[in-house]
Scaffold this active site. Structure first.
Site, PDB file in Angstrom:
ATOM      1  N   TYR A 130      78.095  45.220  43.458  1.00 50.83           N
ATOM      2  CA  TYR A 130      78.238  43.307  43.106  1.00 50.83           C
ATOM      3  C   TYR A 130      77.470  43.695  41.938  1.00 50.83           C
ATOM      4  O   TYR A 130      76.141  44.244  41.491  1.00 50.83           O
ATOM      5  CB  TYR A 130      76.867  42.883  44.305  1.00 50.83           C
ATOM      6  CG  TYR A 130      77.237  41.190  43.151  1.00 50.83           C
ATOM      7  CD1 TYR A 130      76.355  41.439  43.760  1.00 50.83           C
ATOM      8  CD2 TYR A 130      78.062  40.230  43.942  1.00 50.83           C
ATOM      9  CE1 TYR A 130      75.830  39.850  42.768  1.00 50.83           C
ATOM     10  CE2 TYR A 130      77.346  39.434  43.382  1.00 50.83           C
ATOM     11  CZ  TYR A 130      76.439  38.593  43.148  1.00 50.83           C
ATOM     12  OH  TYR A 130      76.691  37.918  42.354  1.00 50.83           O
ATOM     13  N   ASP A 181      75.840  49.566  35.710  1.00 49.41           N
ATOM     14  CA  ASP A 181      74.857  48.044  36.261  1.00 49.41           C
ATOM     15  C   ASP A 181      73.408  48.626  36.421  1.00 49.41           C
ATOM     16  O   ASP A 181      73.714  49.149  38.517  1.00 49.41           O
ATOM     17  CB  ASP A 181      76.039  47.933  37.284  1.00 49.41           C
ATOM     18  CG  ASP A 181      75.095  46.310  37.163  1.00 49.41           C
ATOM     19  OD1 ASP A 181      75.719  45.227  38.453  1.00 49.41           O
ATOM     20  OD2 ASP A 181      74.444  46.121  37.194  1.00 49.41           O
ATOM     21  N   LYS A 230      66.417  41.669  36.707  1.00 49.66           N
ATOM     22  CA  LYS A 230      64.963  41.835  37.276  1.00 49.66           C
ATOM     23  C   LYS A 230      63.954  42.198  36.973  1.00 49.66           C
ATOM     24  O   LYS A 230      62.950  41.915  36.248  1.00 49.66           O
ATOM     25  CB  LYS A 230      65.727  42.700  38.945  1.00 49.66           C
ATOM     26  CG  LYS A 230      67.203  42.495  39.878  1.00 49.66           C
ATOM     27  CD  LYS A 230      67.282  43.417  40.715  1.00 49.66           C
ATOM     28  CE  LYS A 230      68.755  42.804  41.302  1.00 49.66           C
ATOM     29  NZ  LYS A 230      68.329  41.355  42.258  1.00 49.66           N
TER      30      LYS A 230
HETATM   31  P1  KE4 Z   1      71.786  38.231  38.907  1.00 54.10           P
HETATM   32  O1  KE4 Z   1      72.686  37.261  37.518  1.00 54.10           O
HETATM   33  O2  KE4 Z   1      71.478  37.390  40.220  1.00 54.10           O
HETATM   34  O3  KE4 Z   1      70.791  38.466  38.591  1.00 54.10           O
HETATM   35  O4  KE4 Z   1      72.167  39.632  38.710  1.00 54.10           O
HETATM   36  C1  KE4 Z   1      73.542  39.765  39.383  1.00 54.10           C
HETATM   37  C2  KE4 Z   1      73.615  40.881  39.952  1.00 54.10           C
HETATM   38  C3  KE4 Z   1      73.775  42.613  38.902  1.00 54.10           C
HETATM   39  N1  KE4 Z   1      73.939  43.294  39.160  1.00 54.10           N
HETATM   40  C4  KE4 Z   1      73.405  44.313  40.492  1.00 54.10           C
HETATM   41  C5  KE4 Z   1      73.732  45.790  40.961  1.00 54.10           C
HETATM   42  C6  KE4 Z   1      73.040  43.030  41.289  1.00 54.10           C
HETATM   43  O5  KE4 Z   1      72.960  43.625  42.268  1.00 54.10           O
HETATM   44  C7  KE4 Z   1      72.836  42.207  40.957  1.00 54.10           C
HETATM   45  C8  KE4 Z   1      71.956  40.734  41.698  1.00 54.10           C
HETATM   46  N2  KE4 Z   1      71.929  41.551  42.924  1.00 54.10           N
HETATM   47  C9  KE4 Z   1      71.376  41.010  43.562  1.00 54.10           C
HETATM   48  C10 KE4 Z   1      71.189  40.722  45.195  1.00 54.10           C
HETATM   49  N3  KE4 Z   1      71.737  42.131  45.681  1.00 54.10           N
HETATM   50  C11 KE4 Z   1      70.573  39.302  43.634  1.00 54.10           C
HETATM   51  C12 KE4 Z   1      69.881  38.331  44.799  1.00 54.10           C
HETATM   52  C13 KE4 Z   1      71.238  36.743  44.672  1.00 54.10           C
HETATM   53  O6  KE4 Z   1      72.596  37.138  44.633  1.00 54.10           O
HETATM   54  O7  KE4 Z   1      70.710  35.951  44.492  1.00 54.10           O
END
Ligand code: KE4
Length: 428
Positions: free
Chosen positions: A145, A240, A268
């Site tokens: 993801y 990523d 994060k």
């Molecule tokens: P954000 O756009 O949510 O800040 O980041 C996206 C993203 C990109 N790459 C990786 C490896 C990630 O894990 C994420 C976002 N992680 C999720 C939880 N696995 C965020 C939680 C959510 O979507 O509310």
């Protein structure tokens, strides 16, 4: 712990105005057959909900809160900035400071750009790779993801997979026509993809340690193989590290596994709980980014001074204190305890961990790629999640997520978690 009356009322009010009563489906708890509880505050390793119930926290904001909630140095840095202003629409010295902190910890990053989320970071890195190579196609791994940009929302993990289909409605065939998919931990499949698309693939984007299928480490040699293949094929390797950056080591997965990608995405932890993302890497690649080059990317809140203050303070603590050694020890303790609890209760499962990212899978495993997360594992997780929450332990509400340990956790918290797990497993 069932949703309490204040929390339930809050959920009903939220649901009237916001889909699922949440601002991100990953928090919706639909896949675990529960209502989300509404949180009032966080302190250290603990969350308190609107009814005063307390939980040991393994969500940690889905990763950012590596120092725990309310770290005094982070709050002090933010308070100091608040008195100077919130947003200027002009550069500040602190943005350069944050960039220097990232570069010092992650040598593959020579130049970078701050954005406001991990999604923006990966979306922008992909555009840069396409702009730099002049190629359109790229490869993502099934189950990884990378946020919710259209081209990346295909066979995605995390909350996307909980919808029952990892491909989102509203993403058009045109948006994903250049998105190629490969199974994780399978070099032959990746080589075949490049052979079938000679000279057309701009990049591979990958979670170097997957968090969004649950924790799935790279097999020995896998990342090295991707590095060799992309170099030979004139494609870029994009790590990523939104989740793994500053998490699995100060220098992220690329430090832990000794791989040098061409671009890295962050999020994060570099915001310390505030909305920050970043992408960066080779100077020649980043040279295509506007205003120096023709790849446009912009953002009102990019490098926001209050967010940057939180990020700099967080990275300063991580550089100064032996946080990662502590997290490694706590992670090992939790892993051993969960394995023992499964054995003692006769529940079939495995535990996969890298540093302070950990996931128990209710399957015999190992879990090396998306399809290894069996339907049975997904079906068994919800009762475990509810049992743990009832016993005061807050987990990410999906089998496809990583648990996170913070520096505010201690051995007593880990042991309490293991005991709650033993009871919850016994009740499955
Ligand atoms: P954000 O756009 O949510 O800040 O980041 C996206 C993203 C990109 N790459 C990786 C490896 C990630 O894990 C994420 C976002 N992680 C999720 C939880 N696995 C965020 C939680 C959510 O979507 O509310």
């Amino acid at each position: 712990m069932p949703p309490t009356t204040e929390s339930h009322r809050a959920f009903e009010a939220a649901s009237r105005r916001m889909p699922g009563g949440v601002n991100s489906p990953a928090r919706a708890c639909l896949s675990v057959g529960a209502e989300p509880v509404f949180i009032k505050s966080g302190e250290g390793a603990w969350l308190t909900d609107v009814d005063g119930n307390r939980y040991l926290d393994y969500v940690c904001g889905f990763g950012p809160m590596i120092l725990g909630h309310g770290h005094p140095e982070v709050l002090a840095a933010m308070h100091a900035q608040l008195d100077r202003g919130l947003s200027y629409g002009a550069p500040t010295v602190a943005e350069t400071t944050l960039a220097e902190r990232v570069v010092a910890a992650v040598p593959s990053v020579d130049r970078m750009r701050l954005v406001s989320s991990g999604t923006e970071a990966t979306m922008s890195a992909l555009r840069v790779a396409r702009g730099f190579t002049g190629r359109h196609k790229f490869v993502k791994l099934e189950g990884c993801y990378h946020g919710h940009a259209d081209a990346l929302l295909v066979k995605a993990g995390s909350g996307a997979v909980n919808l029952g289909t990892p491909n989102s409605a509203g993403v058009t065939p045109g948006a994903v026509q250049d998105t190629l998919l490969a199974p994780y931990n399978d070099l032959d499949a990746m080589r075949a993809l490049f052979a079938a698309n000679p000279g057309e693939i701009a990049a591979i984007i990958i979670e170097p340690v997957v968090g969004n299928m649950g924790v799935v480490p790279p097999l020995p040699g896998y990342l090295e193989g991707l590095r060799e293949l992309t170099r030979a094929e004139g494609a870029l390797l994009i790590f990523d590290e939104v989740m793994t950056g500053f998490r699995v080591a100060l220098g992220g997965a690329q430090e832990r596994f000794g791989i040098t990608p061409d671009l890295t995405c962050f999020g994060k932890i570099i915001g310390g709980g505030m909305p920050i993302g970043a992408y960066g890497g080779r100077a020649d690649v980043m040279g295509v980014v506007a205003p120096e080059g023709g790849v446009y990317q912009a953002g009102t809140n990019s490098g926001n001074p209050v967010c940057v203050a939180a990020g700099v303070a967080t990275l300063d603590v991580l550089r100064r204190d032996p946080v990662h050694d502590r997290l490694e020890a706590l992670g090992a303790r939790l892993e051993a305890g969960l394995v023992a609890a499964m054995q003692q209760t006769g529940v079939q499962g495995i535990v996969q961990r890298v540093g302070s990212m950990i996931t128990p899978f209710f399957t015999e495993g190992p879990v090396r790629r998306f399809e290894d997360v069996t339907a049975d594992a997904v079906a068994r997780f919800p009762r475990f999640f509810r049992g743990m929450r009832e016993r005061g332990v807050m987990l990410p509400p999906s089998q496809y997520e990583a648990w996170f340990i913070s520096a505010a956790h201690d051995e007593a918290a880990i042991d309490r978690t293991i005991e709650a797990a033993r009871e919850s497993l016994a009740a499955l």
